[in-house]
Design a protein around this motif. Structure first.
Motif, mmCIF file in Angstrom:
data_model
loop_
_atom_site.group_PDB
_atom_site.id
_atom_site.type_symbol
_atom_site.label_atom_id
_atom_site.label_comp_id
_atom_site.label_asym_id
_atom_site.label_seq_id
_atom_site.Cartn_x
_atom_site.Cartn_y
_atom_site.Cartn_z
ATOM 1 N N ASP A 82 0.901 -1.197 -0.118
ATOM 2 C CA ASP A 82 -0.072 -0.052 0.028
ATOM 3 C C ASP A 82 0.790 1.160 -0.075
ATOM 4 O O ASP A 82 1.786 1.514 0.740
ATOM 5 C CB ASP A 82 -0.702 -0.037 1.362
ATOM 6 C CG ASP A 82 -1.931 1.146 1.147
ATOM 7 O OD1 ASP A 82 -1.692 2.291 1.355
ATOM 8 O OD2 ASP A 82 -3.007 0.721 0.751
ATOM 9 N N ASP A 103 -2.934 0.325 -4.039
ATOM 10 C CA ASP A 103 -3.968 1.025 -3.385
ATOM 11 C C ASP A 103 -5.357 0.136 -3.095
ATOM 12 O O ASP A 103 -5.238 -1.130 -3.515
ATOM 13 C CB ASP A 103 -4.528 2.534 -3.947
ATOM 14 C CG ASP A 103 -4.762 2.390 -5.258
ATOM 15 O OD1 ASP A 103 -5.142 1.247 -5.681
ATOM 16 O OD2 ASP A 103 -4.837 3.353 -6.134
ATOM 17 N N LEU A 104 -6.362 0.655 -2.742
ATOM 18 C CA LEU A 104 -7.588 0.028 -2.251
ATOM 19 C C LEU A 104 -8.063 -0.628 -3.682
ATOM 20 O O LEU A 104 -8.972 -1.653 -3.615
ATOM 21 C CB LEU A 104 -8.638 0.632 -1.564
ATOM 22 C CG LEU A 104 -8.400 1.148 0.081
ATOM 23 C CD1 LEU A 104 -9.476 1.804 0.524
ATOM 24 C CD2 LEU A 104 -8.393 -0.225 0.704
ATOM 25 N N ASN A 134 -8.540 -4.969 11.426
ATOM 26 C CA ASN A 134 -7.919 -4.227 10.175
ATOM 27 C C ASN A 134 -8.378 -4.858 8.914
ATOM 28 O O ASN A 134 -8.935 -4.090 7.868
ATOM 29 C CB ASN A 134 -6.477 -4.491 10.355
ATOM 30 C CG ASN A 134 -5.879 -3.480 11.165
ATOM 31 O OD1 ASN A 134 -6.426 -2.234 11.426
ATOM 32 N ND2 ASN A 134 -4.541 -3.637 11.699
ATOM 33 N N ARG A 142 -12.110 -3.911 8.109
ATOM 34 C CA ARG A 142 -12.095 -2.467 7.797
ATOM 35 C C ARG A 142 -11.691 -2.331 6.512
ATOM 36 O O ARG A 142 -12.281 -1.324 5.718
ATOM 37 C CB ARG A 142 -11.389 -1.723 9.038
ATOM 38 C CG ARG A 142 -11.259 -0.085 8.242
ATOM 39 C CD ARG A 142 -10.323 0.697 9.412
ATOM 40 N NE ARG A 142 -9.020 0.137 9.377
ATOM 41 C CZ ARG A 142 -8.078 0.429 8.522
ATOM 42 N NH1 ARG A 142 -8.230 1.101 7.369
ATOM 43 N NH2 ARG A 142 -6.846 -0.176 8.768
ATOM 44 N N ILE A 143 -10.584 -3.013 6.184
ATOM 45 C CA ILE A 143 -10.162 -2.669 4.587
ATOM 46 C C ILE A 143 -11.292 -3.255 3.540
ATOM 47 O O ILE A 143 -11.517 -2.661 2.611
ATOM 48 C CB ILE A 143 -8.582 -3.354 4.525
ATOM 49 C CG1 ILE A 143 -7.577 -2.718 5.568
ATOM 50 C CG2 ILE A 143 -8.252 -3.354 2.952
ATOM 51 C CD1 ILE A 143 -6.575 -3.255 5.459
ATOM 52 N N GLU A 177 -13.942 -0.900 3.285
ATOM 53 C CA GLU A 177 -13.482 0.408 2.596
ATOM 54 C C GLU A 177 -13.457 0.080 1.046
ATOM 55 O O GLU A 177 -13.487 1.025 0.064
ATOM 56 C CB GLU A 177 -12.042 0.805 3.093
ATOM 57 C CG GLU A 177 -12.267 1.583 4.362
ATOM 58 C CD GLU A 177 -10.886 2.220 4.899
ATOM 59 O OE1 GLU A 177 -9.772 1.632 4.260
ATOM 60 O OE2 GLU A 177 -10.616 2.568 6.042
ATOM 61 N N THR A 178 -13.124 -1.010 0.477
ATOM 62 C CA THR A 178 -13.034 -1.261 -0.918
ATOM 63 C C THR A 178 -14.847 -1.263 -1.535
ATOM 64 O O THR A 178 -14.599 -1.109 -2.885
ATOM 65 C CB THR A 178 -12.751 -2.889 -1.202
ATOM 66 O OG1 THR A 178 -13.561 -3.852 -0.559
ATOM 67 C CG2 THR A 178 -11.252 -2.996 -0.688
#
Length: 360
Positions: free
Chosen positions: A27, A159-160, A201, A204-205, A208-209
């Motif tokens: 990332d 990145d995401l 974590n 959450r990731i 977020e995607t």
């Protein structure tokens, strides 16, 4: 030089890249540990004690992770370096020099405030001066910058959006960095890490995607309890029953983490870890081949009133059981079926398991 030799090696298979680093996606906002933060983190740990005072040590891998997180949590932006920064050579060199200057001031104050040096601890004094000599080396910064340039040519900043694409393609495995029992929130201070070691974590990731996908949480545990370095382990084996589990090239004593310690499985802490991460769907049990068919497990403690919250002065009560009973006891502790069992070091030693009963 090791990185350069690896990256320059020709491919031996059409499935093998010329450099293993080219397989790595990082990332772009990932925090970067500089050699100066690494060295100051080591000195900070050394100053916590030596000899009879070693119980004051928090435990450290000696790589500067805690130092970087300390700078980040303090909101000290000039001391924060990210992967994205590293692709701007001028910014990278500027930040690295700024970090070195700030850490030089910090270490001077740390050493001046320490009673240990004044008390004449020759062992710790020698170690600290060795670290300071490395910190002040004229070649350190240039060597690290050269290594950075080599690595940056190989790895893939991401990145995401990249992760979202991977989630849409198929299964993605998120592996926890360390065990839940040294989590920054649920671990036992001061012997815990500076990061979240639960599944939060990853959850959450994924959120977020924006990708709607099924999430299966697999808890992984050895068939016995381990800890590398300082910190509580109520079921620790002090009479040598598990000494054979300490042998190995990977789990051995080192200057920063300290001794590799083992104990019988602690069902209380296993349950606590599963609860701390919000529960799990399945359990994987490893290292079942490391001992014979007679195991012990701790299902309760007797302890002094002042034992919490540091988990000290606990006296475990053990129950002896065979391997199948051990697996069932671990299932009941985490309220999840043990679906993966490991009896050796390679993937060939893994086996799927159909649970004997449904746990609710």
């Amino acid at each position: 030089s090791f990185v350069r030799r690896i990256s320059g090696r020709p491919s031996t298979s059409r499935y093998s890249p010329s450099s293993p680093l080219s397989l790595i996606h990082v990332d772009e906002n990932a925090k970067i540990i500089t050699p100066f933060q690494c060295i100051i983190g080591r000195i900070r740990e050394l100053l916590r004690g030596v000899g009879a005072s070693k119980e004051k040590r928090h435990g450290s891998c000696g790589c500067g992770i805690g130092e970087v997180m300390m700078d980040s949590l303090a909101g000290n932006f000039p001391l924060q370096l990210t992967l994205k920064d590293c692709f701007d050579q001028h910014l990278l060199e500027s930040k690295l020099s700024e970090i070195k200057g700030a850490k030089a001031v910090q270490v001077e104050q740390m050493v001046a405030d320490s009673d240990l040096l004044a008390e004449g601890h020759t062992e710790i004094t020698a170690q600290i001066w060795a670290e300071l000599e490395l910190f002040q080396s004229k070649d350190l910064q240039s060597a690290w910058l050269q290594l950075c340039r080599t690595i940056l040519q190989e790895i893939n900043p991401t990145d995401l959006d990249y992760l979202a694409g991977q989630l849409k393609k198929g299964p993605v495995v998120f592996e926890g960095a360390q065990g839940v029992l040294i989590d920054e929130t649920y671990g036992f201070a001061p012997h815990n890490t500076w990061s979240n070691c639960t599944s939060r974590n990853a959850e959450r990731i994924i959120e977020e995607t924006g990708v709607d996908t099924e999430v299966i949480k697999v808890g992984v545990s050895r068939a016995y309890h381990t800890r590398h370095g300082a910190g509580p382990i109520p079921t620790e084996d002090f009479i040598g029953e598990l000494d054979h589990l300490k042998a190995g090239e990977h789990n051995c004593h080192n200057a920063w983490q300290g001794a590799f310690r083992v104990g019988w499985i602690d069902l209380i802490l296993l349950k606590y870890a599963a609860q701390a991460t919000g529960g799990i769907n399945e359990l994987a049990i490893t290292c079942l081949d490391r001992h014979n068919d007679e195991w012990k497990a701790c299902a309760e403690y007797t302890f002094a009133k002042d034992a919490l919250p540091k988990l000290t002065h606990f006296k475990p009560t053990f129950v002896t059981m065979n391997t199948e009973k051990l697996i069932e006891a671990m299932e009941e502790a985490v309220l999840a079926p043990a679906t993966i069992l490991s009896h050796g070091p390679t993937w060939k030693d893994r086996s799927a398991r159909v649970p004997a009963k449904v746990l609710v």
